[in-house]
Design a protein around this motif. Structure first.
Motif, PDB file in Angstrom:
ATOM      1  N   LEU A  10     -13.617 -34.169  42.803  1.00  0.00           N
ATOM      2  CA  LEU A  10     -14.400 -34.172  41.575  1.00  0.00           C
ATOM      3  C   LEU A  10     -13.534 -34.682  40.417  1.00  0.00           C
ATOM      4  N   VAL A  11     -14.047 -35.637  39.695  1.00  0.00           N
ATOM      5  CA  VAL A  11     -13.317 -36.247  38.588  1.00  0.00           C
ATOM      6  C   VAL A  11     -14.060 -36.009  37.287  1.00  0.00           C
ATOM      7  N   GLY A  12     -13.325 -35.608  36.247  1.00  0.00           N
ATOM      8  CA  GLY A  12     -13.928 -35.385  34.945  1.00  0.00           C
ATOM      9  C   GLY A  12     -13.352 -34.151  34.289  1.00  0.00           C
ATOM     10  N   PRO A  13     -13.739 -33.880  33.052  1.00  0.00           N
ATOM     11  CA  PRO A  13     -13.271 -32.676  32.361  1.00  0.00           C
ATOM     12  C   PRO A  13     -13.940 -31.425  32.912  1.00  0.00           C
ATOM     13  N   GLU A  14     -13.225 -30.306  32.817  1.00  0.00           N
ATOM     14  CA  GLU A  14     -13.799 -29.024  33.222  1.00  0.00           C
ATOM     15  C   GLU A  14     -14.498 -28.360  32.041  1.00  0.00           C
ATOM     16  N   CYS A  15     -15.425 -27.472  32.364  1.00  0.00           N
ATOM     17  CA  CYS A  15     -16.116 -26.703  31.340  1.00  0.00           C
ATOM     18  C   CYS A  15     -16.496 -25.352  31.931  1.00  0.00           C
ATOM     19  N   SER A  16     -16.255 -24.301  31.176  1.00  0.00           N
ATOM     20  CA  SER A  16     -16.640 -22.955  31.605  1.00  0.00           C
ATOM     21  C   SER A  16     -17.903 -22.532  30.867  1.00  0.00           C
ATOM     22  N   LEU A  17     -18.834 -21.958  31.617  1.00  0.00           N
ATOM     23  CA  LEU A  17     -20.044 -21.410  31.016  1.00  0.00           C
ATOM     24  C   LEU A  17     -20.239 -20.002  31.558  1.00  0.00           C
ATOM     25  N   LEU A  18     -20.028 -19.027  30.702  1.00  0.00           N
ATOM     26  CA  LEU A  18     -20.253 -17.637  31.063  1.00  0.00           C
ATOM     27  C   LEU A  18     -21.680 -17.263  30.682  1.00  0.00           C
ATOM     28  N   ALA A  19     -22.237 -16.279  31.376  1.00  0.00           N
ATOM     29  CA  ALA A  19     -23.597 -15.855  31.062  1.00  0.00           C
ATOM     30  C   ALA A  19     -23.738 -14.359  31.294  1.00  0.00           C
ATOM     31  N   PHE A  20     -24.519 -13.734  30.432  1.00  0.00           N
ATOM     32  CA  PHE A  20     -24.937 -12.351  30.669  1.00  0.00           C
ATOM     33  C   PHE A  20     -26.178 -12.381  31.555  1.00  0.00           C
ATOM     34  N   MET A  29     -23.708 -17.887  27.462  1.00  0.00           N
ATOM     35  CA  MET A  29     -22.828 -17.782  26.300  1.00  0.00           C
ATOM     36  C   MET A  29     -22.431 -19.184  25.851  1.00  0.00           C
ATOM     37  N   ALA A  30     -21.586 -19.262  24.832  1.00  0.00           N
ATOM     38  CA  ALA A  30     -21.121 -20.554  24.338  1.00  0.00           C
ATOM     39  C   ALA A  30     -20.172 -21.185  25.355  1.00  0.00           C
ATOM     40  N   THR A  31     -20.152 -22.501  25.395  1.00  0.00           N
ATOM     41  CA  THR A  31     -19.246 -23.209  26.299  1.00  0.00           C
ATOM     42  C   THR A  31     -17.799 -23.044  25.847  1.00  0.00           C
ATOM     43  N   SER A  32     -16.889 -23.187  26.805  1.00  0.00           N
ATOM     44  CA  SER A  32     -15.461 -23.136  26.486  1.00  0.00           C
ATOM     45  C   SER A  32     -14.717 -24.018  27.478  1.00  0.00           C
ATOM     46  N   GLN A  33     -13.491 -24.397  27.111  1.00  0.00           N
ATOM     47  CA  GLN A  33     -12.677 -25.233  27.997  1.00  0.00           C
ATOM     48  C   GLN A  33     -11.243 -24.727  28.017  1.00  0.00           C
ATOM     49  N   ASP A  34     -10.794 -24.338  29.202  1.00  0.00           N
ATOM     50  CA  ASP A  34      -9.448 -23.815  29.392  1.00  0.00           C
ATOM     51  C   ASP A  34      -8.487 -24.964  29.693  1.00  0.00           C
ATOM     52  N   HIS A  35      -7.208 -24.703  29.515  1.00  0.00           N
ATOM     53  CA  HIS A  35      -6.143 -25.652  29.859  1.00  0.00           C
ATOM     54  C   HIS A  35      -5.272 -24.969  30.912  1.00  0.00           C
ATOM     55  N   LYS A  36      -5.413 -25.379  32.165  1.00  0.00           N
ATOM     56  CA  LYS A  36      -4.778 -24.672  33.283  1.00  0.00           C
ATOM     57  C   LYS A  36      -3.336 -25.084  33.531  1.00  0.00           C
ATOM     58  N   ARG A  37      -3.008 -26.325  33.283  1.00  0.00           N
ATOM     59  CA  ARG A  37      -1.658 -26.797  33.619  1.00  0.00           C
ATOM     60  C   ARG A  37      -0.620 -26.220  32.663  1.00  0.00           C
ATOM     61  N   ALA A  38       0.582 -25.994  33.190  1.00  0.00           N
ATOM     62  CA  ALA A  38       1.633 -25.336  32.410  1.00  0.00           C
ATOM     63  C   ALA A  38       2.208 -26.236  31.323  1.00  0.00           C
ATOM     64  N   LEU A  95     -17.414 -31.755  34.869  1.00  0.00           N
ATOM     65  CA  LEU A  95     -18.390 -32.683  34.298  1.00  0.00           C
ATOM     66  C   LEU A  95     -18.146 -34.066  34.882  1.00  0.00           C
ATOM     67  N   THR A  96     -18.723 -34.324  36.038  1.00  0.00           N
ATOM     68  CA  THR A  96     -18.507 -35.575  36.751  1.00  0.00           C
ATOM     69  C   THR A  96     -19.484 -36.644  36.253  1.00  0.00           C
ATOM     70  N   PRO A  97     -19.233 -37.912  36.584  1.00  0.00           N
ATOM     71  CA  PRO A  97     -20.175 -38.967  36.211  1.00  0.00           C
ATOM     72  C   PRO A  97     -21.574 -38.746  36.784  1.00  0.00           C
ATOM     73  N   ALA A  98     -21.664 -37.977  37.889  1.00  0.00           N
ATOM     74  CA  ALA A  98     -22.962 -37.688  38.501  1.00  0.00           C
ATOM     75  C   ALA A  98     -23.592 -36.417  37.949  1.00  0.00           C
ATOM     76  N   GLY A  99     -22.948 -35.823  36.949  1.00  0.00           N
ATOM     77  CA  GLY A  99     -23.463 -34.583  36.376  1.00  0.00           C
ATOM     78  C   GLY A  99     -22.550 -33.415  36.685  1.00  0.00           C
ATOM     79  N   PRO A 100     -22.808 -32.243  36.085  1.00  0.00           N
ATOM     80  CA  PRO A 100     -21.958 -31.071  36.312  1.00  0.00           C
ATOM     81  C   PRO A 100     -21.995 -30.616  37.769  1.00  0.00           C
ATOM     82  N   LYS A 101     -20.817 -30.337  38.314  1.00  0.00           N
ATOM     83  CA  LYS A 101     -20.678 -29.800  39.670  1.00  0.00           C
ATOM     84  C   LYS A 101     -19.936 -28.472  39.587  1.00  0.00           C
TER      85      LYS A 101
END
Length: 250
Positions: A10-20, A29-38, A95-101
């Protein structure tokens, strides 16, 4: 050695979506984006998260709708299988070119995503949680602050590998004295009356701002006031998002 698992790259930026959810209704909830690499530039080994921001400006309305639909379908399928799931569902997406995976689901809040998502929530969190527990979430609409939130994680030198503990931490009171700044503790302890490091990820410094740039600048200003031996942080949290979607094509 008799089984080979082939996974899609999968290629593209990551996005986290939490939900109640209360098992029936889903309130994203609101979208967020983490930075995993050190390391800066998204290099180095994966960590538990070096920084995060909310909302994610590069997410399109169509992508957001797709992610919400996935979360709703997931809760519906859980119910269809007789699973009464109530609480927080964490969806990690690419967020891939084919849509969120979907990359992953977690049955919990995210860390450090929670440190930028919940400060933007206007609702009383206890009321929302009670609505989840009592299957009354359909009676609640989530309301979000307009401010942006950026959190920078301060880590011990060597993390996510081996690191030393017991380093005295100073400056937290000065940082929290700044308006719209909150410091969240992760790997800390009190030893002989002194606050010291006690883990790899030590603190998350969160700032709210009326613009992405202001929130980001304020978070780093607060980080400068905090000190401990071996303090490590990434200085590029959010820079890609400021450059736009094309930054992930480089």
């Amino acid at each position: 050695g008799n089984t080979v698992v082939i996974e899609e790259m999968l290629v593209g930026p990551e996005c986290s979506l939490l939900a109640f959810t209360d098992g029936k209704t889903v309130r994203p909830m609101a979208t967020s984006q983490d930075h995993k690499r050190a390391l800066e530039g998204d290099l180095g080994p994966n960590t538990g998260g070096m920084g995060v921001y909310s909302p994610v400006p590069i997410v399109t309305d169509e992508e957001h709708a797709t992610m919400v639909a996935v979360m709703e379908q997931t809760v519906a399928e859980l119910a269809a299988e007789g699973i009464d799931y109530r609480g927080c569902l964490y969806g990690g997406f690419m967020l891939t070119p084919a849509g969120p995976k979907v990359l992953e689901f977690n049955a919990r809040f995210g860390d450090p995503e929670t440190q930028v998502v919940l400060p933007r929530l206007k609702n009383d969190l206890v009321e929302v949680m009670l609505a989840c527990a009592n299957c009354e979430l359909d009676q609640i609409e989530l309301d979000w602050r307009d401010e942006w939130a950026v959190a920078v994680v301060l880590t011990s030198a060597g993390y996510p590998g081996s690191y030393e503990k017991g380093k005295v931490i100073t400056g937290i009171e000065d940082a929290e004295a700044m308006e719209n700044v909150t410091v969240y503790h992760a790997g800390t302890a009190v030893v002989d009356g002194q606050l010291v490091t006690n883990g790899g990820r030590v603190l998350a410094v969160t700032a709210l701002g009326d613009t992405f740039e202001n929130a980001r600048n304020l978070a780093y200003e607060a980080c400068e006031k905090i000190d401990f031996e071996g303090k490590t942080l990434r200085h590029d949290i959010g820079l890609r998002a400021l450059r736009g979607r094309d930054a992930w094509d480089a």
